[in-house]
Design a protein around this motif. Structure first.
Motif, PDB file in Angstrom:
ATOM      1  N   TYR A   1      11.163  -0.198   5.719  1.00  0.00           N
ATOM      2  CA  TYR A   1      10.601   1.078   5.750  1.00  0.00           C
ATOM      3  C   TYR A   1      10.359   1.239   7.386  1.00  0.00           C
ATOM      4  O   TYR A   1       9.848   0.597   8.256  1.00  0.00           O
ATOM      5  CB  TYR A   1       9.130   0.947   5.221  1.00  0.00           C
ATOM      6  N   HIS A   2      10.316   2.614   7.751  1.00  0.00           N
ATOM      7  CA  HIS A   2       9.845   2.923   9.032  1.00  0.00           C
ATOM      8  C   HIS A   2       8.344   3.056   9.146  1.00  0.00           C
ATOM      9  O   HIS A   2       7.798   3.411   8.209  1.00  0.00           O
ATOM     10  CB  HIS A   2      10.667   4.246   9.670  1.00  0.00           C
ATOM     11  N   LYS A   3       7.834   3.426  10.456  1.00  0.00           N
ATOM     12  CA  LYS A   3       6.446   3.351  10.567  1.00  0.00           C
ATOM     13  C   LYS A   3       5.766   4.808   9.792  1.00  0.00           C
ATOM     14  O   LYS A   3       4.771   4.788   9.170  1.00  0.00           O
ATOM     15  CB  LYS A   3       6.173   3.310  12.195  1.00  0.00           C
ATOM     16  N   VAL A   4       6.633   5.725  10.010  1.00  0.00           N
ATOM     17  CA  VAL A   4       6.295   6.970   9.390  1.00  0.00           C
ATOM     18  C   VAL A   4       6.443   7.211   7.923  1.00  0.00           C
ATOM     19  O   VAL A   4       6.042   8.008   7.198  1.00  0.00           O
ATOM     20  CB  VAL A   4       6.585   8.222  10.070  1.00  0.00           C
ATOM     21  N   ASP A   5       7.077   6.161   7.121  1.00  0.00           N
ATOM     22  CA  ASP A   5       7.753   6.233   5.836  1.00  0.00           C
ATOM     23  C   ASP A   5       6.300   5.994   4.845  1.00  0.00           C
ATOM     24  O   ASP A   5       5.658   5.175   5.282  1.00  0.00           O
ATOM     25  CB  ASP A   5       8.381   5.336   5.527  1.00  0.00           C
ATOM     26  N   VAL A   6       6.233   6.798   3.813  1.00  0.00           N
ATOM     27  CA  VAL A   6       5.250   6.576   2.902  1.00  0.00           C
ATOM     28  C   VAL A   6       5.953   5.917   1.609  1.00  0.00           C
ATOM     29  O   VAL A   6       6.772   6.462   1.013  1.00  0.00           O
ATOM     30  CB  VAL A   6       4.450   7.980   2.236  1.00  0.00           C
ATOM     31  N   PRO A   7       5.672   4.579   1.367  1.00  0.00           N
ATOM     32  CA  PRO A   7       6.183   3.690   0.168  1.00  0.00           C
ATOM     33  C   PRO A   7       5.856   4.619  -1.185  1.00  0.00           C
ATOM     34  O   PRO A   7       4.872   5.198  -1.375  1.00  0.00           O
ATOM     35  CB  PRO A   7       5.632   2.543   0.318  1.00  0.00           C
ATOM     36  N   GLU A   8       6.871   4.413  -2.355  1.00  0.00           N
ATOM     37  CA  GLU A   8       6.615   4.641  -3.491  1.00  0.00           C
ATOM     38  C   GLU A   8       5.463   4.182  -4.095  1.00  0.00           C
ATOM     39  O   GLU A   8       5.060   3.123  -3.711  1.00  0.00           O
ATOM     40  CB  GLU A   8       7.916   4.637  -4.327  1.00  0.00           C
ATOM     41  N   GLN A   9       4.860   4.972  -5.073  1.00  0.00           N
ATOM     42  CA  GLN A   9       3.588   4.158  -5.642  1.00  0.00           C
ATOM     43  C   GLN A   9       3.889   2.866  -6.019  1.00  0.00           C
ATOM     44  O   GLN A   9       2.851   1.998  -6.122  1.00  0.00           O
ATOM     45  CB  GLN A   9       3.182   4.978  -6.914  1.00  0.00           C
ATOM     46  N   SER A  10       4.994   2.711  -6.934  1.00  0.00           N
ATOM     47  CA  SER A  10       5.531   1.380  -7.394  1.00  0.00           C
ATOM     48  C   SER A  10       5.626   0.269  -6.213  1.00  0.00           C
ATOM     49  O   SER A  10       5.073  -0.811  -6.475  1.00  0.00           O
ATOM     50  CB  SER A  10       6.898   1.591  -8.200  1.00  0.00           C
ATOM     51  N   VAL A  11       6.278   0.446  -5.047  1.00  0.00           N
ATOM     52  CA  VAL A  11       6.012  -0.465  -4.045  1.00  0.00           C
ATOM     53  C   VAL A  11       4.965  -0.735  -3.397  1.00  0.00           C
ATOM     54  O   VAL A  11       4.612  -1.807  -3.090  1.00  0.00           O
ATOM     55  CB  VAL A  11       7.169   0.109  -2.738  1.00  0.00           C
ATOM     56  N   GLN A  12       3.886   0.351  -3.561  1.00  0.00           N
ATOM     57  CA  GLN A  12       2.659   0.121  -2.856  1.00  0.00           C
ATOM     58  C   GLN A  12       2.034  -0.864  -3.957  1.00  0.00           C
ATOM     59  O   GLN A  12       1.052  -1.661  -3.303  1.00  0.00           O
ATOM     60  CB  GLN A  12       1.969   1.462  -2.748  1.00  0.00           C
ATOM     61  N   GLU A  13       2.346  -0.558  -5.100  1.00  0.00           N
ATOM     62  CA  GLU A  13       1.477  -1.807  -6.005  1.00  0.00           C
ATOM     63  C   GLU A  13       1.906  -2.860  -5.889  1.00  0.00           C
ATOM     64  O   GLU A  13       1.095  -4.008  -6.211  1.00  0.00           O
ATOM     65  CB  GLU A  13       1.650  -0.920  -7.499  1.00  0.00           C
ATOM     66  N   LEU A  14       3.184  -3.107  -5.714  1.00  0.00           N
ATOM     67  CA  LEU A  14       3.696  -4.426  -5.673  1.00  0.00           C
ATOM     68  C   LEU A  14       3.330  -4.916  -4.209  1.00  0.00           C
ATOM     69  O   LEU A  14       2.838  -6.375  -4.252  1.00  0.00           O
ATOM     70  CB  LEU A  14       5.537  -4.477  -5.426  1.00  0.00           C
ATOM     71  N   LEU A  15       3.214  -4.365  -3.236  1.00  0.00           N
ATOM     72  CA  LEU A  15       2.521  -4.757  -2.071  1.00  0.00           C
ATOM     73  C   LEU A  15       1.245  -5.324  -1.934  1.00  0.00           C
ATOM     74  O   LEU A  15       0.841  -6.372  -1.825  1.00  0.00           O
ATOM     75  CB  LEU A  15       2.716  -3.528  -1.024  1.00  0.00           C
ATOM     76  N   ASP A  16       0.213  -4.475  -2.882  1.00  0.00           N
ATOM     77  CA  ASP A  16      -0.927  -4.795  -2.945  1.00  0.00           C
ATOM     78  C   ASP A  16      -1.380  -6.050  -3.530  1.00  0.00           C
ATOM     79  O   ASP A  16      -2.367  -6.821  -3.553  1.00  0.00           O
ATOM     80  CB  ASP A  16      -1.796  -3.765  -3.611  1.00  0.00           C
ATOM     81  N   ALA A  17      -0.288  -6.237  -4.685  1.00  0.00           N
ATOM     82  CA  ALA A  17      -0.485  -7.524  -5.487  1.00  0.00           C
ATOM     83  C   ALA A  17       0.210  -8.807  -4.561  1.00  0.00           C
ATOM     84  O   ALA A  17      -0.229  -9.830  -4.930  1.00  0.00           O
ATOM     85  CB  ALA A  17       0.534  -7.269  -6.757  1.00  0.00           C
TER      86      ALA A  17
END
Length: 210
Positions: free
Chosen positions: A28-44
């Motif tokens: 991901y680039h600095k300005v990219d906003v990850p998909e909700q599913s990716v964000q959830e995986l990241l948070d876990a």
């Protein structure tokens, strides 16, 4: 004499910026906003992997002789009865009187967690891989800062670190670290393929001089 560095794990506790860095390793680039599913995986994944890390490093400093001629395409680095031919490493170490070599790892439990996760959840395993790269780099920065503090206390200036496999510095150079440093004391080994085990490990040169 080689020094072992085992910091308190709390020094690597995840910060907000570490999540962004993990996304960068995911592509991901600095300005990219990850998909909700990716964000959830990241948070876990980031906190889960943090619980597995066991940061350990080993380093030693040697006098170094450097021959560097960019026009002739010549670069020779000599220390501790080792000779390395690399224009890029010689450029990095030019005007240095000594070089510190170090090896760092965040431990075997990281590899185990990623392998187990790969079987049941490949997407999460990919995020864990990126989080592992982030934590490894974060620990290397911490070890590098310790080395630089010791070097600066001698009244010397430090050069940026430089790792095997970068530029024209052959990956074969990894063998020098395992000859000169007691890497086994931090649980680090080198396979015939020149891949280190655990995989989330780094070796590097750090030059210094007046």
């Amino acid at each position: 004499m080689a020094q072992i560095f085992i910091p308190g794990k709390e020094l690597l506790q995840p910060q907000k910026s570490d999540y962004s860095e993990t996304l960068r390793y995911l592509g991901y680039h600095k300005v990219d906003v990850p998909e909700q599913s990716v964000q959830e995986l990241l948070d876990a994944a980031v906190p889960e992997l943090y619980e597995c890390i066991k940061p350990q490093g080993v380093y030693e400093t040697f006098p170094v002789q450097v021959e560097y001629d960019e026009a002739a395409g010549k670069g020779i680095v000599q220390f501790a009865q080792e000779t390395i031919q690399s224009v890029d490493l010689a450029r990095n170490l030019r005007q240095c009187s000594q070089v510190t070599i170090f090896a760092a790892t965040i431990g075997p439990m990281v590899d185990s967690l990623i392998r187990r996760t790969q079987i049941k959840d490949p997407a999460k395993a990919a995020v864990l891989q990126s989080a592992g790269a982030m934590f490894a780099e974060k620990f290397v920065d911490l070890l590098n800062e310790k080395i630089e503090d010791e070097i600066k206390a001698q009244g010397l200036s430090c050069r940026p670190r430089f790792s095997p496999g970068y530029g024209d510095l052959a990956l074969e150079t990894q063998k020098i670290f395992f000859r000169l440093l007691p890497c086994s004391r931090i649980g680090l080994s080198l396979m015939d393929t020149l891949i280190m085990s655990p995989e989330k490990s780094v070796t590097a040169f750090a030059g210094s001089g007046r």
